[in-house]
Design a protein around this motif. Structure first.
Motif, PDB file in Angstrom:
ATOM      1  N   CYS A 127       0.837  -1.194   0.000  1.00 20.02           N
ATOM      2  CA  CYS A 127       0.000   0.000   0.000  1.00 20.02           C
ATOM      3  C   CYS A 127       0.877   1.251   0.000  1.00 20.02           C
ATOM      4  CB  CYS A 127      -0.915  -0.004   1.218  1.00 20.02           C
ATOM      5  SG  CYS A 127      -1.930   1.473   1.340  1.00 20.02           S
ATOM      6  N   LEU A 169      -9.990  -2.365  -4.361  1.00 21.24           N
ATOM      7  CA  LEU A 169      -9.495  -0.994  -4.356  1.00 21.24           C
ATOM      8  C   LEU A 169      -8.701  -0.709  -5.621  1.00 21.24           C
ATOM      9  CD1 LEU A 169      -8.244  -0.998  -0.676  1.00 21.24           C
ATOM     10  CD2 LEU A 169     -10.251   0.216  -1.535  1.00 21.24           C
ATOM     11  N   SER A 170      -8.595   0.572  -5.926  1.00 18.36           N
ATOM     12  CA  SER A 170      -7.868   1.017  -7.107  1.00 18.36           C
ATOM     13  C   SER A 170      -6.408   0.569  -7.070  1.00 18.36           C
ATOM     14  CB  SER A 170      -7.926   2.539  -7.197  1.00 18.36           C
ATOM     15  OG  SER A 170      -7.060   2.996  -8.212  1.00 18.36           O
ATOM     16  N   ILE A 191      -9.880   3.643   7.198  1.00 18.23           N
ATOM     17  CA  ILE A 191     -11.283   3.323   7.478  1.00 18.23           C
ATOM     18  C   ILE A 191     -11.693   1.959   6.924  1.00 18.23           C
ATOM     19  CG2 ILE A 191     -12.351   4.452   5.484  1.00 18.23           C
ATOM     20  CD1 ILE A 191     -14.348   5.566   7.784  1.00 18.23           C
ATOM     21  N   VAL A 192     -11.007   1.489   5.864  1.00 21.85           N
ATOM     22  CA  VAL A 192     -11.312   0.148   5.334  1.00 21.85           C
ATOM     23  C   VAL A 192     -10.227  -0.868   5.699  1.00 21.85           C
ATOM     24  CG1 VAL A 192     -12.759   0.944   3.433  1.00 21.85           C
ATOM     25  CG2 VAL A 192     -10.322   0.641   3.054  1.00 21.85           C
ATOM     26  N   ASN A 198      -3.449  -0.067   5.289  1.00 24.18           N
ATOM     27  CA  ASN A 198      -2.483   0.873   5.836  1.00 24.18           C
ATOM     28  C   ASN A 198      -1.205   0.942   5.016  1.00 24.18           C
ATOM     29  OD1 ASN A 198      -3.759   1.857   8.386  1.00 24.18           O
ATOM     30  ND2 ASN A 198      -3.981  -0.352   8.630  1.00 24.18           N
ATOM     31  N   GLU A 199      -0.678   2.146   4.928  1.00 24.87           N
ATOM     32  CA  GLU A 199       0.519   2.420   4.143  1.00 24.87           C
ATOM     33  C   GLU A 199       1.666   1.512   4.549  1.00 24.87           C
ATOM     34  OE1 GLU A 199       3.131   6.333   2.932  1.00 24.87           O
ATOM     35  OE2 GLU A 199       1.040   6.554   3.516  1.00 24.87           O
ATOM     36  N   ARG A 250      -3.416   2.721  -5.609  1.00 31.65           N
ATOM     37  CA  ARG A 250      -3.057   2.793  -4.186  1.00 31.65           C
ATOM     38  C   ARG A 250      -1.956   1.801  -3.803  1.00 31.65           C
ATOM     39  NH1 ARG A 250      -6.142   5.832  -1.076  1.00 31.65           N
ATOM     40  NH2 ARG A 250      -8.147   6.554  -1.830  1.00 31.65           N
ATOM     41  N   ASN A 258      -8.160  -7.109   3.725  1.00 36.03           N
ATOM     42  CA  ASN A 258      -7.669  -5.984   4.526  1.00 36.03           C
ATOM     43  C   ASN A 258      -7.061  -6.490   5.827  1.00 36.03           C
ATOM     44  OD1 ASN A 258      -9.815  -6.486   6.266  1.00 36.03           O
ATOM     45  ND2 ASN A 258     -10.927  -4.636   5.762  1.00 36.03           N
ATOM     46  N   ASN A 283      -0.825   4.329  -0.455  1.00 34.14           N
ATOM     47  CA  ASN A 283      -1.787   5.385  -0.148  1.00 34.14           C
ATOM     48  C   ASN A 283      -2.868   4.762   0.735  1.00 34.14           C
ATOM     49  OD1 ASN A 283      -3.502   7.541  -0.101  1.00 34.14           O
ATOM     50  ND2 ASN A 283      -3.637   7.771  -2.316  1.00 34.14           N
ATOM     51  N   SER A 284      -2.716   4.889   2.046  1.00 32.68           N
ATOM     52  CA  SER A 284      -3.570   4.151   2.973  1.00 32.68           C
ATOM     53  C   SER A 284      -5.008   4.652   3.024  1.00 32.68           C
ATOM     54  CB  SER A 284      -2.969   4.184   4.381  1.00 32.68           C
ATOM     55  OG  SER A 284      -2.993   5.483   4.895  1.00 32.68           O
ATOM     56  N   ILE A 285      -5.877   3.734   3.449  1.00 33.92           N
ATOM     57  CA  ILE A 285      -7.289   4.022   3.686  1.00 33.92           C
ATOM     58  C   ILE A 285      -7.635   3.343   5.015  1.00 33.92           C
ATOM     59  CG2 ILE A 285      -9.599   4.024   2.682  1.00 33.92           C
ATOM     60  CD1 ILE A 285      -8.313   2.966   0.115  1.00 33.92           C
TER      61      ILE A 285
END
Length: 127
Positions: free
Chosen positions: A5, A42-43, A11-12, A15-16, A46, A34, A7-9
């Motif tokens: 990763c 995910l894209s 909330i889902v 993590n980077e 990321r 996840n 570019n972390s997210i």
């Protein structure tokens, strides 16, 4: 295939710098598990593809490099003031707790408990 990763997210649960196994690949998406072991799509933007080699598995295995820190660095820090069996049991217990979700599951938890029990036994002598 594995991806890291970039570019972390949070909330889902992505993590980077964490490395994830790709379950399915689509033209613009990766389906991965996840950090809570739930599938998410995910894209691809990321992530970056992680080149797998024998060197990675020897020097930086993924079950020791998830998260912000590498396990060996934490072990070195937490055992710096310990010696002998205290250092060995502490390091092994933490190692198994660190990797249990990414390698051997409950077996690693049982190994961690074994080392903790040994540490308690050794440090209870004469008390």
């Amino acid at each position: 295939m594995k991806v890291r990763c970039i570019n972390s997210i949070p909330i889902v649960g992505i993590n980077e710098n964490n490395i994830y196994e790709v379950l399915e690949e689509y033209p613009t998406l990766y389906m991965i598990l996840n950090d809570g072991n739930l599938p998410v799509s995910l894209s691809k933007s990321r992530f970056e593809v992680v080149k797998e080699s024998l060197d990675d598995n020897v020097n930086h295995p993924s079950h020791y490099t998830h998260g912000k820190y590498e396990c060996i660095d934490i072990l070195q820090d937490i055992t710096s003031d310990l010696q002998g069996l205290d250092a060995i049991c502490t390091a092994n217990a933490v190692k198994y707790l660190w990797r249990w979700k990414h390698k051997n599951g409950v077996e690693d938890l049982k190994k961690a408990v074994w080392y903790i029990n040994r540490l308690i036994e050794e440090n209870s002598k004469g008390v």
